[in-house]
Design an enzyme around this catalytic site. Structure first.
Site, PDB file in Angstrom:
ATOM      1  N   HIS A 148       0.708  -1.194  -0.014  1.00 35.64           N
ATOM      2  CA  HIS A 148       0.232  -0.172   0.109  1.00 35.64           C
ATOM      3  C   HIS A 148       0.946   1.033   0.019  1.00 35.64           C
ATOM      4  O   HIS A 148       0.575   2.181  -0.611  1.00 35.64           O
ATOM      5  CB  HIS A 148      -0.780  -0.322   0.938  1.00 35.64           C
ATOM      6  N   ASP A 206      -6.099   5.975   2.084  1.00 33.52           N
ATOM      7  CA  ASP A 206      -5.517   4.431   1.499  1.00 33.52           C
ATOM      8  C   ASP A 206      -6.646   4.370   1.806  1.00 33.52           C
ATOM      9  O   ASP A 206      -7.587   4.559   2.503  1.00 33.52           O
ATOM     10  CB  ASP A 206      -4.755   4.149   2.284  1.00 33.52           C
TER      11      ASP A 206
END
Ligand SMILES: *[C@@H]1O[C@H](CO)[C@@H](O)[C@H](O)[C@H]1NC(C)=O
Ligand SMILES: *[C@@H]1O[C@H](CO)[C@@H](O)[C@H](O)[C@H]1NC(C)=O
Ligand SMILES: *[C@@H]1O[C@H](CO)[C@@H](O)[C@H](O)[C@H]1NC(C)=O
Ligand SMILES: *[C@@H]1O[C@H](CO)[C@@H](O)[C@H](O)[C@H]1NC(C)=O
Length: 476
Positions: free
Chosen positions: A19, A119
């Site tokens: 990520h 995110d």
């Protein structure tokens, strides 16, 4: 929009390698396209070693800086092993993020704080953005098809009283039409724990709808059906496909450099398109019995192979797979000797370098989105063997909707006790490695398009421009 006014952005990535790397790549993309933009990346500290430290030492651009948040020790002990832990972890970080943002705002030199880029697992931070009057954009590290599925299922769950989700288990043969997919999507391949209340995935997904925009690491030509369907749904914010963002990735340690060299030297000796590469991602590993089936399949197929074989972490440990001191301990007896001229068993793999090598003709993959994009980027077809998360539905997309991959087992689930027999693996590998197959031609076609999407005037290039425009509009 006020001419030269500067703007600053806060990025909150989820602090695990896959990520983080794509969030930083996005930050770099935005900073290098827009001179008035400064970006602060807030790096949260998980209560375990996520091996990101080497990567977060030096920002990749002069207008990007990294702020390392402290560890919230009071939450660490309660987090390990508990359910709903992603959500609770984020809750424990809210105060730290709020303080860091307040400190940033005192220093106005880098311009007005206009937006947060969060995110896909950090949407609780939308509250902090709202408090300081900033917009929120969410950054999705899976594909837009998977995003479309998650939003559709969330909507069925929340809005449709007639929908009985109890019927849709992993064992059922039911499938649901989903606007983002061409074929109805079987419940068997839905993301694991989608409706597990304790995991709380729905809590994150619901809030995507509150954002000003959704940024996805994909490109229009790859997922045009999904992107068109998302864009025509009024209840979904504008989608910005800005990829493919590909990163060589991984720690560039001295040891990895040495391993890379050895691997490339071995590949250099193999004929073009002759090698099948097996690699199952940062979190991918198999227990001994399954390893033996893979070994038997490789041996029987006679195909040249490069196999990234990882050692499973202790159960329930939250750790990632590691390296075997000697792979003999799990491989069938004599396997390494018998296959010495044909294949190579490795641990860590420099994936993009391997996939870019002319000798590599096929990729046995867990279909993590990152790996899916890398296979497209390098034009190497996949044999799909998903393990976890949204990988099953990525496999479904590649095999059924795109007809661009061979299936090994699309609905495989790690830790479910499933076993894939050597014969199944062998058959898929043979099919994958046929030089003249249809899937290879398909991959070749999107491979070309993945490159042009990023060039000036290409689809992703234009979407980045639109995204920056939308961000800069928030200055006034
Ligand atoms: C740490 O986490 C706990 C539990 O979520 C929270 O109550 C506390 O305020 C957090 N500490 C800091 C310094 O933010
Ligand atoms: C997860 O934890 C958060 C914070 O404690 C809570 O607000 C939320 O309702 C929980 N979600 C579920 C599905 O249990
Ligand atoms: C992408 O995934 C591959 C394997 O799944 C992994 O080896 C690599 O480190 C990942 N790349 C990044 C940038 O995280
Ligand atoms: C790694 O895989 C296990 C299942 O085998 C899963 O429980 C865990 O959440 C995964 N970790 C990450 C970070 O994806």
């Amino acid at each position: 929009m006020s001419g030269d006014a500067k703007a600053s952005l806060v990025f909150v990535p989820f602090p695990v390698m896959s990520h983080l790397v794509s969030a930083v790549a996005l930050a770099k993309l935005l900073a290098s396209r827009e001179d008035r933009l400064s970006i602060t990346v807030l790096i949260m500290k998980l209560p375990m070693d996520t091996k990101i430290s080497a990567y977060t030492k030096t920002p990749p651009h002069p207008r990007i800086n990294f702020i390392h948040l402290q560890e919230n020790k009071s939450s660490s002990s309660e987090l390990s092993g508990s359910k709903n832990r992603t959500f609770r972890f984020l809750e424990s970080q809210t105060g730290l993020v709020r303080d860091a943002v307040a400190e940033m705002m005192e220093n106005r030199a880098s311009g007005k704080l206009v937006a947060f880029v969060l995110d896909m697992f950090c949407t609780p931070m939308i509250d902090v953005a709202n408090e300081v009057g900033a917009q929120s954009y969410v950054f999705i590290t899976c594909g837009s098809s998977a995003l479309g599925l998650m939003l559709h299922l969330q909507s069925l769950h929340d809005d449709d009283n007639d929908w009985d989700m109890e019927e849709y288990t992993e064992d059922s043969d039911l499938a649901v039409p989903v606007p983002a997919y061409v074929n109805p999507v079987p419940a068997k391949v839905w993301p694991a724990n989608m409706f597990d209340d304790e995991k709380g995935l729905l809590e994150f997904i619901r809030r995507y709808r509150e954002c000003k925009g959704i940024v996805v690491n994909t490109f229009l030509e790859l997922e045009s059906h999904a992107i068109t369907s998302l864009s025509s749904d009024q209840r979904i914010p504008p989608v910005y496909p800005v990829g493919a963002m590909i990163q060589g990735g991984g720690e560039e340690t001295e040891e990895n450099r040495r391993k890379r060299e050895e691997i490339i030297q071995w590949l250099d000796k193999q004929p073009d398109l002759s090698v099948v590469f097996l690699c199952f991602g940062t979190n991918g590993s198999f227990e001994g019995d399954q390893v033996k089936e893979i070994a038997a399949a490789l041996e029987k197929s006679g195909v040249q192979f490069l196999w990234s074989l990882r050692k499973p972490p202790p159960k329930e440990s939250m750790e990632f797979p590691g390296e075997y001191e000697s792979p003999e301990q799990v491989l069938p007896e004599g396997f390494l000797q018998r296959t010495a001229g044909v294949g190579k068993v490795i641990g860590w793999a420099p994936q993009v370098a391997v996939l870019s090598h002319p000798s590599v003709g096929g990729f046995v993959s867990h279909c993590g989105w990152n790996s899916t994009l890398e296979s497209v980027w390098c034009g190497v077809p996949i044999a799909a063997w998903p393990l976890d998360a949204e990988q099953q539905v990525n496999a479904f997309l590649l095999v059924k909707d795109f007809e661009m991959a061979v299936e090994i087992k699309m609905d495989y689930r790690k830790n479910s006790g499933m076993m894939v027999a050597a014969e199944t693996i062998e058959k898929a590998i043979r099919q994958l490695m046929e030089p003249e197959n249809k899937i290879r031609a398909k991959v070749e076609e999107v491979h070309e398009k993945s490159r042009t999407a990023l060039q000036e005037g290409g689809s992703s290039y234009n979407f980045v421009g639109r995204l920056i425009q939308d961000i800069m509009d928030n200055i006034s």
